[in-house]
Enzyme design. Structure first.
Site, PDB file in Angstrom:
ATOM      1  N   ASP A  11      49.737  38.542  41.947  1.00 59.07           N
ATOM      2  CA  ASP A  11      49.140  37.231  41.666  1.00 59.07           C
ATOM      3  C   ASP A  11      50.264  36.254  41.374  1.00 59.07           C
ATOM      4  OD1 ASP A  11      46.570  38.139  41.962  1.00 59.07           O
ATOM      5  OD2 ASP A  11      46.243  38.493  39.826  1.00 59.07           O
ATOM      6  N   ASP A 130      34.163  38.789  45.328  1.00 60.02           N
ATOM      7  CA  ASP A 130      34.126  39.134  43.910  1.00 60.02           C
ATOM      8  C   ASP A 130      32.685  39.357  43.488  1.00 60.02           C
ATOM      9  OD1 ASP A 130      36.891  38.626  43.833  1.00 60.02           O
ATOM     10  OD2 ASP A 130      36.595  36.532  43.299  1.00 60.02           O
TER      11      ASP A 130
END
Lengths: 258, 207
Positions: A11, A130
């Site tokens: 990330d 997600d």
């Protein structure tokens, strides 16, 4: 024999790799290119980079970083975050990335999947999603798709969305469980398995990996083709080699020489 | 100079970067004369066979690619391997370059085997020939495969099929896998290709 892939996830926030739990408490972990080299040399089968602040700051993805990674490592890597058009996808691909991952954008504009697949081939277009457990009537699988870093519910059934994305041209699906993400308590096996059984393309388990057994379960029980790891390797508690060793001992086809 | 043939069949960046990483001088070109003048030629390709053949025709590259495949060190990759053969089942059936004899087929639908095959798979190498070592793993992304043929030097299995993952005829070498995405082992293969001496075309009796 085709081996099961381990994919470290990096990330990236303002040019640095960070790790947080459910997008909070971000800790600086290092330079993306240095970490990419380290993981590639350490046996990672693939890498994924998410430019996690690009969308929120409404700026395009950091192409310089993609170019630097492509020069430094020669294994496949995917890039997500900050992509809002086919032109953005093209920049990322031409910079040397193997795949582009789209998530919230594809929910808003599903045609981007078809456009990307037509332009670059299905193998380049990864749908990230997600899902969260849900009892919404419109979600018979029991899982609902969320967007914008879990901030918004969409009312869309996760399994139906996966099937539709593949029909549109997605070549791979990353199932990143909101409930499991950052917990290191194991992948959400139920939704991963539901999607792996529902689509003809590879499925990547994501969110929750803490020990090698979690990956073994994702491959054996949830029928995932690949698994994303983050905290368990970023923290140096486990190396890719150690995880692969355990996978190999559990009888899972694993790439052991690199 | 090594020339990477650009016939609008996919992204050539990673091929170029990998060759540069092992010290090769590279030019990416879609010009037939540049291909003809190259010391060695890399013929990559991702995408659909029909488009690829049409692009080669439009760009006037067919003769240059045929001649290069016959006369100098030549490396086909992925679709760039498949279209060297006679014909592919892709896009309802497409006649290809016919530089090597054989057919390209689609993987059958087998439970538990996703198509395309995406990931690292091992290659069984027949005999020592400088490019491959038996059992090495490379990165594959493909839905179609080349049938085993007399020029097979590497075999791989997927979806119940054993296919030609590497072929060689004289200075012509081609791989279904992506050496440019196969880490250190892939780079070693590219380095071996760059180090093959260019020889006279008579070396290859089949040509």
């Amino acid at each position: 024999m085709l081996t099961k892939r381990i994919i470290p996830c990096l990330d990236v926030r303002n040019g640095r790799v960070t790790k947080g739990v459910k997008f909070k408490n971000n800790i600086d972990l290092g330079d993306p290119v240095e970490m990419a080299v380290e993981y590639s040399d350490g046996g990672a089968d693939e890498l994924v980079f998410y430019d996690i602040t690009a969308s929120a700051e409404q700026r395009p993805i950091d192409i310089g970083m993609v170019e630097s990674v492509a020069k430094a490592v020669h294994i496949p890597f995917a890039v997500g975050g900050g992509i809002s058009s086919v032109a953005d996808m093209e920049r990322v691909i031409l910079a040397g990335a193997e795949k582009i991952s789209v998530n919230s954008l594809a929910v808003r504009n599903p045609a981007i999947i078809a456009d990307g697949a037509r332009e670059f081939g299905r193998q380049c277009v990864v749908l990230g999603m997600d899902p969260v457990k849900s009892d919404t009537p419109g979600c018979p699988s029991g899982y609902e798709v969320t967007t914008r870093g879990y901030r918004e519910l969409t009312g869309m059934d996760a399994v139906e969305w996966a099937k539709r994305a593949v029909d549109l041209g997605a070549g791979e699906i990353v199932v990143n469980s909101v409930d499991a993400d950052g917990t290191r308590q194991g992948f959400e096996l139920t939704i991963t398995r539901l999607i792996a059984d529902a689509v003809p393309v590879p499925v990547v388990a994501s969110g929750g990996a803490g020990v090698p057994k979690h990956l073994i379960d994702a491959f054996n029980l949830a029928r995932a083709d690949a698994a994303i790891v983050a905290g368990m390797v970023h923290s140096k508690e486990w190396t890719i080699a150690q995880i692969k060793d355990e996978m190999h001992r559990a009888g899972i086809p694993t790439r052991l020489h690199w | 100079m090594t020339v990477i043939v650009d016939y609008r069949a996919g992204n050539l960046t990673s091929v170029r970067l990998a060759i540069e990483a092992v010290g090769g001088m590279v030019q990416v070109s879609s010009d037939p004369d540049t291909v003809a003048a190259a010391d060695r030629v890399v013929f990559p390709g991702v995408g659909a066979a029909k488009n690829a053949m049409e692009n080669l025709r439009e760009l006037g590259l067919i003769d240059a690619v045929r001649e290069a495949a016959r006369s100098k060190p030549f490396l086909g990759i992925c679709l760039g391997m498949q279209i060297l053969f006679d014909r592919t089942e892709e896009d309802g059936g497409v006649d290809c370059l016919g530089i090597l004899p054989g057919q390209v087929r689609r993987f059958p639908n087998v439970t538990g085997c996703k198509v395309p095959e995406i990931g690292w798979n091992s290659v069984s190498a027949n005999a020592p020939h400088g490019f491959l070592n038996d059992g090495e793993e490379f990165y594959f992304v493909h839905s179609y495969y080349v049938e085993l043929n007399p020029f097979t030097v590497g075999r791989t299995s997927y979806a119940g099929v054993e296919f030609a993952s590497a072929v060689r005829r004289g200075q012509l070498f081609a791989t279904q896998f992506h050496p440019e995405k196969s880490g250190r082992i892939g780079l070693a293969l590219l380095r071996a290709f760059l180090n093959t001496p260019a020889t006279e075309k008579q070396e290859c009796p089949q040509c």
